[in-house]
Design a protein around this motif. Structure first.
Motif: not given
Length: 561
Positions: A135-139, A214-215, A244-249, A258-264
């Motif tokens: 998840a996206h995280k900023v400070i 991933n948003a 602090l943390q970039e968003s990613q799938p 191979t699969l991609t999802r927006d959540t774990n």
């Protein structure tokens, strides 16, 4: 003098008492005792009838106890009776267990956690995790006092990219804590959460975190002061100053795909299986997932069946107990009862059934010296491991379709052994269903076909995938548990069961006999009233006669003087 008729009972005669004083003899009468004695002759029949009611009540109670035991047996065989395995099924055969192992430099439990639903397809799968979703995280930058007024007045918009945003209004008297609370009050809308981290005693920074992976968090100034830029969260261009943390799938592969999802939290890859990705797996490492039938649930269900069956059998045995004289024991109120004996005989015959090549001995079931069922769990475990399909066929109802287009979704514990379903598909694709020309036996909802309640097809459900009309043969076999379930259910049903019929009949008899008792007692009460009135007159006459006798005696005594 009082005259008592020859019909007066011994009890009534005892109500008379004679006393002699000098030359005078006096007879007294206990009228209440005399009345009760005579009324008792009228109520004797009611006592006899009450004895019959008491005997019926004992039978009703015994039938109800048997009914309860059979209801428990019905419940405890239900999960064994259903061979249909899906996520909605309560079948014991639908329970699943999963084991997770790993190869290479990774711990399986640290890489993934899993949950398995009933009916999930069994099999083995390999999993590798390239990256987990984040998840996206900023400070922002530090403020000296989180409880001090910020002195800012303005409004900004916040949310996630592609999602819903909310306006956050800031007044001059708000503190950093107030701002965090205001942002969090909108989290359910924005999916952005705020928090404060203390760097030191006079350094506090606000963190904004997306609650979805991933948003990206998005912000914009609406009016007034640029609050987020002042707090160091964004720069003058609106870009975040410290991420602090970039968003990613999540990127992973299952069985080489191979699969991609927006959540774990993955729920849409393997039917009936959900798993959470916890960390990436190193190159050359894999996680192996094995999904199997949870045979422990079958063993548990079978043990419950044994316990409830023995409870029924032991109760029936107590109802067949003989006294030392060779007659039915007084507690055996259902001694020789045909319905009870029939139910027990049917179940005993079913237990001796053979389906395919298996019998109850292959399940580890046998009869003890007292004819109770005994389960050998080691034998059961061996058979379950070697021939799970045979076990299901031996115990459960199994329904099959002659067409791959007609899938069996559900079946009842006692379906018809075979029938042909005629399925018609009209030009619009709508289905209509009939059996033997009767179209009232099933309801159709889209592609689902459901047996109507009150018919022999009740509890059956199918799904039809073809766009062409067809005649499909449906066949069913009924295993041991399913047959016993049907027998116990038919006997114990409190609306239409055979035991309920007996109970209802006895209750009706009791109602009629109680009415007879009420009528007898009512007539006896009228008779008591009549006797009370009649004997009151007798007592008055006796009292008058005694007074006259006393007067004459006094005159005679006076003349002799």
């Amino acid at each position: 003098m009082t005259t008592v008729t020859s019909s007066t009972s011994a009890a009534a005669t005892a109500a008379l008492a004679t006393t002699t004083s000098g030359t005078k003899t006096t007879t007294s009468v206990d009228w209440d005792a005399l009345i009760e004695a005579q009324v008792a002759t009228k109520t004797a029949a009611a006592t006899t009838i009450q004895t019959s009611i008491t005997a019926n009540e004992a039978k009703i109670s015994a039938y109800q106890q048997l009914q309860t035991l059979l209801t428990t047996l019905t419940t405890d065989t239900t999960s064994l009776s259903k061979s249909i395995v899906n996520s909605l099924s309560s079948s014991a055969y639908g329970a699943r267990s999963a084991t997770i192992t790993s190869t290479g430099d990774v711990s399986a439990s640290s890489a993934v956690s899993m949950a398995i639903s009933n009916g999930a397809a069994t099999g083995d799968h390999t999993l590798t995790v390239t990256q987990i979703a984040t998840a996206h995280k900023v400070i922002g930058t530090a403020v000296a006092d989180k409880s001090a007024d910020l002195g800012l007045t303005g409004t900004f918009s916040i949310g996630l990219e592609g999602g819903t945003s909310a306006d956050i209004s800031v007044t001059s008297g708000m503190t950093l804590e107030d701002l965090v609370d205001t942002i969090n009050a909108q989290t359910s809308t924005t999916n952005v959460q705020a928090s404060i981290i203390q760097i030191s005693s006079n350094q506090y920074e606000m963190i904004l975190s997306a609650t979805k992976d991933n948003a990206d968090i998005t912000t914009s100034v609406v009016s007034g002061d640029d609050v987020l830029t002042t707090l160091g969260v964004t720069d003058s261009s609106g870009a975040f100053t410290d991420v602090l943390q970039e968003s990613q799938p999540a990127i992973f592969s299952v069985d080489g795909i191979t699969l991609t999802r927006d959540t774990n939290n993955i729920t849409d890859v393997l039917s009936g299986v959900s798993f959470s990705l916890l960390q990436s797996t190193p190159s050359g490492s894999t996680v192996k997932i094995s999904i199997d039938v949870d045979t422990s649930s079958i063993q548990t269900a079978l043990q419950q069946f044994v316990t409830s069956y023995n409870a029924v059998r032991d109760y029936v045995t107590t109802q067949q107990t003989l006294s030392s004289s060779g007659t039915a024991d007084t507690s055996a109120v259902l001694f020789g009862d045909g319905t009870m004996r029939s139910v027990m005989t049917q179940m005993e015959q079913v237990l001796n059934s053979i389906v395919g090549d298996l019998s109850m001995s292959d399940l580890g079931l046998s009869f003890s010296d007292t004819n109770d069922l005994v389960l050998d769990t080691s034998t059961l475990a061996t058979t379950l491991a070697d021939n799970i399909d045979g076990v299901i066929a031996l115990l459960a109802t199994k329904t099959t379709s002659s067409s791959a287009a007609l899938a069996v979704v559900n079946t009842s514990s006692s379906p018809p052994s075979s029938f042909v379903m005629d399925i018609a598909v009209d030009s619009s694709g709508a289905l209509s269903v009939s059996v033997g020309g009767d179209s009232s036996l099933f309801t159709v909802s889209g592609r689902t076909i459901i047996g109507k309640a009150g018919t022999i097809y009740s509890g059956m459900a199918f799904s039809y995938s073809s766009t062409s009309s067809a005649s499909v043969t449906i066949t069913s076999t009924i295993g041991i548990a399913a047959q016993i379930n049907a027998i116990a259910s038919a006997a114990s049903n409190k609306t239409s069961g055979s035991l309920q019929d007996l109970i209802t009949n006895l209750q009706s008899q009791d109602d009629r006999m109680q009415q007879q008792i009420d009528d007898i007692n009512e007539r006896a009460a009228i008779y008591r009233t009549m006797l009370t009135t009649q004997y009151a007159k007798y007592q008055s006459a006796i009292s008058s006669a005694n007074s006259t006798l006393d007067y004459l005696s006094a005159l005679l005594n006076a003349s002799s003087d």
